[in-house]
Design an enzyme around this catalytic site. Sequence first.
Site, PDB file in Angstrom:
ATOM      1  CG  HIS A 295     -14.519   0.582  17.015  1.00 33.33           C
ATOM      2  ND1 HIS A 295     -14.163  -0.279  17.880  1.00 33.33           N
ATOM      3  CD2 HIS A 295     -13.791   0.620  16.048  1.00 33.33           C
ATOM      4  CE1 HIS A 295     -13.073  -0.842  17.483  1.00 33.33           C
ATOM      5  NE2 HIS A 295     -12.889  -0.344  16.175  1.00 33.33           N
TER       6      HIS A 295
ATOM      7  CG  ASP B 290     -13.257  -0.345  23.291  1.00 32.14           C
ATOM      8  OD1 ASP B 290     -13.848   0.659  22.724  1.00 32.14           O
ATOM      9  OD2 ASP B 290     -12.869  -1.174  22.416  1.00 32.14           O
TER      10      ASP B 290
ATOM     11  NE  ARG C 276      -3.630  -4.026  10.875  1.00 37.54           N
ATOM     12  CZ  ARG C 276      -3.402  -3.152  10.636  1.00 37.54           C
ATOM     13  NH1 ARG C 276      -3.933  -1.954  10.704  1.00 37.54           N
ATOM     14  NH2 ARG C 276      -2.209  -3.069   9.776  1.00 37.54           N
TER      15      ARG C 276
ATOM     16  CE1 TYR D  39      -4.216   3.449  12.003  1.00 34.13           C
ATOM     17  CE2 TYR D  39      -5.764   2.592  13.126  1.00 34.13           C
ATOM     18  CZ  TYR D  39      -5.160   2.552  12.378  1.00 34.13           C
ATOM     19  OH  TYR D  39      -5.224   1.325  11.699  1.00 34.13           O
ATOM     20  CD  GLN D  40      -3.095  12.384  19.142  1.00 34.34           C
ATOM     21  OE1 GLN D  40      -4.273  12.251  19.628  1.00 34.34           O
ATOM     22  NE2 GLN D  40      -2.472  13.556  19.484  1.00 34.34           N
TER      23      GLN D  40
ATOM     24  CD  GLN E 136      -1.370  -0.357   3.694  1.00 30.75           C
ATOM     25  OE1 GLN E 136      -2.486   0.050   3.311  1.00 30.75           O
ATOM     26  NE2 GLN E 136      -0.830  -0.658   4.840  1.00 30.75           N
TER      27      GLN E 136
ATOM     28  CG  ASN F 229       3.060  -0.194   4.456  1.00 30.54           C
ATOM     29  OD1 ASN F 229       2.124  -0.695   3.882  1.00 30.54           O
ATOM     30  ND2 ASN F 229       3.196  -0.075   5.793  1.00 30.54           N
TER      31      ASN F 229
ATOM     32  CG  HIS G 131      -8.913   3.701  11.483  1.00 30.77           C
ATOM     33  ND1 HIS G 131      -8.724   2.452  11.210  1.00 30.77           N
ATOM     34  CD2 HIS G 131      -8.052   4.273  10.600  1.00 30.77           C
ATOM     35  CE1 HIS G 131      -7.793   2.249  10.135  1.00 30.77           C
ATOM     36  NE2 HIS G 131      -7.476   3.547   9.923  1.00 30.77           N
TER      37      HIS G 131
END
Lengths: 750, 750
Positions: A430, A448, A453, A275-276, A145, A148, A428
């Site tokens: 939920h 949670d 993954r 993700y931050q 991808q 990367n 991302h």
Amino acid sequence: MCRRIFRLIGVQLAVLWMAQLSMVQAQEHPKLILTKAGVERIRAELGTVPLFDASLERMQADVDAEIAMGIDTPIPRDYSGGYTHERHKRNFLMLQKAGVLYQILQDEKYARYVRDMLFQYEAMYKDLPIHPKERSYARGKLFWQCLNDSNWLVYVSQAYDCIYEWLSAGERQQLETNLFRPFADFISIENPQFFNRIHNHSTWGNAAVGMIGLVMGDEELVERALYGIKDDGLKAAERDDDGGLIRMEGQKAGFLANLDEPFSPDGYYTEGPYYQRYASYPFLLMAVGLQNIRPEMQIFAHKDSVLLKSVYALINLSDADGEFFPLNDAQKGMSYYSRELVSAVNIAYHYGEKDPELLSIAKKQGRVLLTDSGLSVALGLREDKSLPFEKSSVNLTDGAEGKEGGIAVLRRDDLELVFKYTAQGLSHGHYDKLSYMLYDRGQDILQDYGMARFVNIEQKGGGNYLKENTSWAKQSIAHNTLIQNETSHFDGRYETGSKHHSELYFYDTSNKEIQVVSAKERNAYPGTELHRTIALIAEEGYDHPIVLDILKVEAEGDNQYDLPFHFMGQLMEANFQYETPAALEAFGTKNGYQHLYLEGYGTPSGINTQLSWYRSGRFYTLITTSEAEDELLFTRLGADDPEFNLRRDAAFMVRRKGHPSTVFASIIEPHGSYSPVSEIAVKAESKIKALKILYSDREYLVVGVEDQTGNRSVFLMVLDDADKTKEHKLIINNTEYAWTGPYYYLKSKQ
Amino acid sequence: MCRRIFRLIGVQLAVLWMAQLSMVQAQEHPKLILTKAGVERIRAELGTVPLFDASLERMQADVDAEIAMGIDTPIPRDYSGGYTHERHKRNFLMLQKAGVLYQILQDEKYARYVRDMLFQYEAMYKDLPIHPKERSYARGKLFWQCLNDSNWLVYVSQAYDCIYEWLSAGERQQLETNLFRPFADFISIENPQFFNRIHNHSTWGNAAVGMIGLVMGDEELVERALYGIKDDGLKAAERDDDGGLIRMEGQKAGFLANLDEPFSPDGYYTEGPYYQRYASYPFLLMAVGLQNIRPEMQIFAHKDSVLLKSVYALINLSDADGEFFPLNDAQKGMSYYSRELVSAVNIAYHYGEKDPELLSIAKKQGRVLLTDSGLSVALGLREDKSLPFEKSSVNLTDGAEGKEGGIAVLRRDDLELVFKYTAQGLSHGHYDKLSYMLYDRGQDILQDYGMARFVNIEQKGGGNYLKENTSWAKQSIAHNTLIQNETSHFDGRYETGSKHHSELYFYDTSNKEIQVVSAKERNAYPGTELHRTIALIAEEGYDHPIVLDILKVEAEGDNQYDLPFHFMGQLMEANFQYETPAALEAFGTKNGYQHLYLEGYGTPSGINTQLSWYRSGRFYTLITTSEAEDELLFTRLGADDPEFNLRRDAAFMVRRKGHPSTVFASIIEPHGSYSPVSEIAVKAESKIKALKILYSDREYLVVGVEDQTGNRSVFLMVLDDADKTKEHKLIINNTEYAWTGPYYYLKSKQ
């Protein structure tokens, strides 16, 4: 020798020539992350700054080992976890390190290593086809991808900057023409669906193009990076392979848009801390590059210093062990010990106000960047300036303007309660409006699930998102929130969820004995309003603070409501009778329910349902108000899981049917202790005798708690007026209560 | 003052008078655990020995807090975990501590506290009925079982000894007549089924009676303690409430018999380390008392110093974190940090050879006994004499004569493999002949379930053994061993199991690159011989040592064999196709199988079945030889568990039917690494390409391993001749192998 002098002259000539074209090129290299002046300071301090020296030594050992093994740039073939992926990843990490080592140690073997590997890439790149793996919406060349590939360029830009002056002008031209420029064009112009989004992917792409542009002095690339591609030809409805929308109508693009949009004014990143953390590296490195090369932009002051605030937000969204709360898609266990947070903390210290509290985090991390900012941190630690980073309760807004809900963390003693009332969180996100998780000493007590993954473990679905991430982890039932009619919030639809956010009702932690956050959600289920209020109460007579959780539901018709508690630990006791089925069957067919087995079912024994469990040395009791027809359900994760991708975690669920309006009032009480070494159980029983809803109408809601010794306390709240100055009066059972503001808490001793 | 002088004179008179009756009484008090001379040494060193001073400070804080709360000796009512049980337990712990504090600090408030509480017990005891809870085969008075009453007396004897001289003769007489003597008689003469066994229960009883006898100078009690009750009138077939036989025909009783019988000459205690830890306190404290008062017995030299050896055996049966391997009934997590091991280590140091390696354990424990031996340890640490305790591979015999099988622990780098080929282990024994568990850095990779009990947590079955302990934890299927025809070893019958033990074939750890243990079991299934050989091989080219596990079965007819691997961690990958059922049903109806759900089933894809999993930063792969008709089964614990007493642990099982003779050859390979912080997966794939049985007949068994790079190794073994000097020759596939001794390992590089 001769060659080197020649090269230096060449560089100086080139510099003189380029300076006429652009201010960007006016500085000597390195100038992006390392600077000429910075390197001089670093070299002057070498051997006198323990943490810096140790980090340097470790880096040198790493790179020397790699140099000894030789260079390999294999033809790309694998998903993450596979050899070619991991090799190219290791290559870019090594190139960046070798560049730094060349500058600091001035040992040419590192420059040669960088040059030689870059030329192997240069020779390979021009004929390289798109990566053979087809899963990505934006396939890369070196990797499956573009994401990367962008990682590669973010790191390699730094390496190139470090040996820029050591290379001949011809070498530079060859690399730029055959490798860097086409590389930058590929991940941007040729992949606008990747480059022109508001997404952590694009941040990487923007930073990659921008950083190589800054090093090359390529204005066009820098502008493209900062502001995106003007005409990208993208359609609004396109989606990526995780199901996320590529972009909304009229959305801006580029590095600055990615800074403005997903960050709230408090520094909360809408995708969540996991993700931050990932995006923080390109955000901060690109910012350092801009600060060094375009100081006039004052990037660290941008949007009221949002980049610096974001580092504090990240740290505040970690538990007692430094692990990030797994909001939205997040792999559990990721923490501020990650390499990205080493960068973030170092940069926030150096480019911020040299906050001594950041030093204590750096000390725990035990390593620093080998840059100006890493040196700053190491010097601060050498001078013993560190102060403990005090995490206290915090409320962070979500949304570019800070008007799209938020995250509250209530903290007291060992307890941390994370209450989510945010916006969707991009692709991302939920579906868990008004959910919460509870931590005690860094352990999750009400969990949670995190994401389904195993990042970079190739055996598990190529290291990518597993299908159970969509079918389980994103669904509402995977969280501690209310589910109506076995359907996820917004019907699990991203487009719908993205239009809405919860609304803060009030947040008040001014009294440390009772900290309260309250929020409403009106869109998760059309026609239904959810109003949840969480109080962390440090009550005399209890060992630890207790959590009071009041969830009021107002709906238009009769519904079925499920309120799950994803408790972690060994079940101790329940105060109701239940049956356990002989065979376990899936509890539902969709929206996550298909992954649950029903392990037990019963009905309440009275007005309160109690359930206690044990985890890591402490007992916990859930006390919740029950109605006679409630169903009490024990579930176990693991159904419809043919690859054993899911953990076999338990949950306890209250199911209530048929009320348009109802209230779930609950307490989570941590108590006592047990250790398998002492084998002594202390206070294994709850101290709470009863929890009652004393009053409930459209305006007010009142709950009362009575403990085993007869002490009573009352929590009164106003449901639709958060005015702090408004006076209220209420008579309940002949007792008059008068107070000011949206809530009131009263303790009375027996 | 006057009173004190009077008391001292009284004591001296009494001493003079008693001295004519018995040597026992000739010494001044304290004399049992503390000694007059020891207290003087301790007082002389106060304030100069850091660990001792810290331990004293902590003890004083504990006791002062209790004194401030006042004395409570409630009417007995509860099981363990309940108030009266825990209160009386805390009382005896506090009495012992207060006695010590009185001696060391010479502050009479501690003596008064002991006296006052003792007189409350004295006033209560004579009219106290048997404890109301009826579960025990030997109900106590203060507690639900005589065992806990004995605990009380072991501790209280020490307290009484400490204030003996401070009390008046009249006070002593009152306590001895109304409390101690009847108490001692109750737990012995009135409960011979408890007192006269070979069992940890009896050890407590014996020590209790002996210690109070030593303090009181009561020869009769001391003799009774040492040699048991002469005519106990017990019948051979009686059982306790855990289902254990009370005693065998012709068995001796008393403290010395309990020392002679269950301890092997190597110091292994037949019940296993969990109970050895529990029994070590009365064993060692009684021994210290005998050493101080009857030095002529030379109790620490008894049976070739078995008591001292036992402490080393215990430490060697703990994992990298000091947690005991859960052999037989054992609560996981119990470790050498327990109070019993503080005593054991201190006493073994002081009465042994002042082994500096024991000091490193004491240092980790962070506290010492406030006695002569604790002072020794603290002085040793003050003088920095500590050396690391090096745990290496060890083979410990079982049985009074060391002729009833044993336990082998193979250790190399981070790995510990525990192979069990013992006798039954009395009433706490499990039915798991030739089972093993595998640990890596203190984590169990192939687990033994341990026991189904939450010790002292009243909510869980009164803190006692749960019925699942018998129905699951003791059964063979709960262990990593072979099960024939879904029936446990010895048909799960204690009487049968108690008659037999496995036989060591050989144990050889002389070569640290390949350490091997091999044992046979001929009685678990009549007509079937099990022969299991485990090798821990440190093989070049592998990251970590690998485990080679060869299990040969010789039966008389066709059977069904199940070989479970209780793997811990997240499943990564399997090399065969399998189905997962839509509903989970119990896998069997008895012998533990009723607690398992079948989660998946498949058949081998070739000659090898591979399964890999991840735990705590590392990957593991099981490679096992398969036959085409084998069934490959995934099971999950939790069926027939109405109280949620069992953990939901997974197992993988190979099922093979219909061979009178068969071989299961397996490898467990630890490899690579992963961390959720770095998200980098290294060597996530097994290095092994194939595992083959190259040769198998009645005399020889040969397996070959081939790795991914083509290296081959061969393990050859002689099946029925362990003679180390015997020469062997074998031709396989035209290659001749010649070697000496029962096994041979050959590596060959490609």
